[in-house]
Scaffold this motif. Structure first.
Motif, PDB file in Angstrom:
ATOM      1  N   ILE A  58     -12.377   7.396   6.923  1.00 54.43           N
ATOM      2  CA  ILE A  58     -11.416   7.700   7.988  1.00 54.43           C
ATOM      3  C   ILE A  58     -10.734   6.419   8.460  1.00 54.43           C
ATOM      4  CG2 ILE A  58     -11.204   8.469  10.383  1.00 54.43           C
ATOM      5  CD1 ILE A  58     -13.428  10.548   9.687  1.00 54.43           C
ATOM      6  N   ILE A  59     -11.510   5.366   8.656  1.00 54.28           N
ATOM      7  CA  ILE A  59     -10.934   4.098   9.104  1.00 54.28           C
ATOM      8  C   ILE A  59     -10.006   3.511   8.043  1.00 54.28           C
ATOM      9  CG2 ILE A  59     -11.458   1.710   9.734  1.00 54.28           C
ATOM     10  CD1 ILE A  59     -14.032   2.823  11.059  1.00 54.28           C
ATOM     11  N   ALA A  60     -10.423   3.566   6.793  1.00 51.43           N
ATOM     12  CA  ALA A  60      -9.593   3.029   5.715  1.00 51.43           C
ATOM     13  C   ALA A  60      -8.262   3.763   5.638  1.00 51.43           C
ATOM     14  CB  ALA A  60     -10.336   3.119   4.382  1.00 51.43           C
ATOM     15  N   THR A  61      -8.299   5.068   5.820  1.00 50.75           N
ATOM     16  CA  THR A  61      -7.065   5.847   5.807  1.00 50.75           C
ATOM     17  C   THR A  61      -6.174   5.447   6.969  1.00 50.75           C
ATOM     18  OG1 THR A  61      -8.153   7.695   4.714  1.00 50.75           O
ATOM     19  CG2 THR A  61      -6.112   8.179   5.876  1.00 50.75           C
ATOM     20  N   GLY A  62      -6.780   5.296   8.134  1.00 58.52           N
ATOM     21  CA  GLY A  62      -6.008   4.859   9.299  1.00 58.52           C
ATOM     22  C   GLY A  62      -5.402   3.497   9.082  1.00 58.52           C
ATOM     23  N   LEU A  63      -6.155   2.601   8.496  1.00 55.39           N
ATOM     24  CA  LEU A  63      -5.677   1.255   8.215  1.00 55.39           C
ATOM     25  C   LEU A  63      -4.518   1.294   7.230  1.00 55.39           C
ATOM     26  CD1 LEU A  63      -6.200  -1.755   8.707  1.00 55.39           C
ATOM     27  CD2 LEU A  63      -7.807  -1.700   6.805  1.00 55.39           C
ATOM     28  N   GLU A  64      -4.666   2.090   6.197  1.00 50.90           N
ATOM     29  CA  GLU A  64      -3.611   2.214   5.194  1.00 50.90           C
ATOM     30  C   GLU A  64      -2.314   2.725   5.821  1.00 50.90           C
ATOM     31  OE1 GLU A  64      -2.778   4.501   0.959  1.00 50.90           O
ATOM     32  OE2 GLU A  64      -4.538   5.011   2.133  1.00 50.90           O
ATOM     33  N   HIS A  65      -2.426   3.752   6.654  1.00 49.03           N
ATOM     34  CA  HIS A  65      -1.243   4.323   7.285  1.00 49.03           C
ATOM     35  C   HIS A  65      -0.610   3.340   8.259  1.00 49.03           C
ATOM     36  CE1 HIS A  65      -1.391   8.366   5.642  1.00 49.03           C
ATOM     37  NE2 HIS A  65      -2.702   8.325   5.791  1.00 49.03           N
ATOM     38  N   CYS A  66      -1.436   2.621   9.004  1.00 52.35           N
ATOM     39  CA  CYS A  66      -0.909   1.679   9.991  1.00 52.35           C
ATOM     40  C   CYS A  66      -0.213   0.499   9.332  1.00 52.35           C
ATOM     41  CB  CYS A  66      -2.023   1.163  10.892  1.00 52.35           C
ATOM     42  SG  CYS A  66      -2.668   2.431  11.983  1.00 52.35           S
ATOM     43  N   LEU A  67      -0.784   0.016   8.251  1.00 54.26           N
ATOM     44  CA  LEU A  67      -0.205  -1.148   7.586  1.00 54.26           C
ATOM     45  C   LEU A  67       1.073  -0.824   6.841  1.00 54.26           C
ATOM     46  CD1 LEU A  67      -3.380  -2.972   6.253  1.00 54.26           C
ATOM     47  CD2 LEU A  67      -1.967  -3.557   8.230  1.00 54.26           C
ATOM     48  N   THR A  68       1.282   0.442   6.496  1.00 51.84           N
ATOM     49  CA  THR A  68       2.483   0.826   5.768  1.00 51.84           C
ATOM     50  C   THR A  68       3.530   1.467   6.671  1.00 51.84           C
ATOM     51  OG1 THR A  68       1.511   2.971   5.172  1.00 51.84           O
ATOM     52  CG2 THR A  68       1.236   1.144   3.606  1.00 51.84           C
ATOM     53  N   ASP A  69       3.215   1.638   7.940  1.00 47.50           N
ATOM     54  CA  ASP A  69       4.135   2.268   8.880  1.00 47.50           C
ATOM     55  C   ASP A  69       5.161   1.241   9.364  1.00 47.50           C
ATOM     56  OD1 ASP A  69       5.444   3.657  10.841  1.00 47.50           O
ATOM     57  OD2 ASP A  69       3.640   4.312  11.891  1.00 47.50           O
ATOM     58  N   GLU A  70       6.406   1.398   8.935  1.00 46.94           N
ATOM     59  CA  GLU A  70       7.449   0.436   9.298  1.00 46.94           C
ATOM     60  C   GLU A  70       7.715   0.439  10.794  1.00 46.94           C
ATOM     61  OE1 GLU A  70      10.943   0.922   6.900  1.00 46.94           O
ATOM     62  OE2 GLU A  70       9.764   1.018   5.059  1.00 46.94           O
TER      63      GLU A  70
END
Length: 93
Positions: A58-70
């Motif tokens: 869950i955290i990894a998914t959140g991290l992935e989305h946050c880092l790619t969110d322009e």
């Protein structure tokens, strides 16, 4: 922070949580039946690992989305989000 996961990621996390749920139910039965301490601890450790893996996913998914969110990068909230994700990650450590 909203939990936005792809269907396959969500399915994997839910499966891990269901596995942990079954393992915890098994640990309870083992204790009620007076089973060997080593067996109980082994099953409890397996349940704990399943919960940890679900949390990390869950955290990894959140991290992935946050880092790619322009929008996140543009708004300057990136550091605040990083701190929140780090706190979540450390809560599982």
């Amino acid at each position: 922070m909203e939990l936005a996961m792809a269907a396959e990621e969500l399915k994997t996390v839910v499966n891990r949580l269901r596995r942990a749920q079954g393992q915890i139910a098994g640990v309870i039965r083992m204790i009620e039946e007076g089973r060997d301490c080593e067996e109980v601890v082994t099953q409890l450790a397996a349940a704990s690992r399943a919960l940890d893996r679900a949390g990390f996913a869950i955290i990894a998914t959140g991290l992935e989305h946050c880092l790619t969110d322009e929008d996140m990068a543009a708004s300057g909230d990136r550091e605040q989000m990083r701190a929140r994700l780090e706190k979540l990650f450390l809560s599982l450590a």
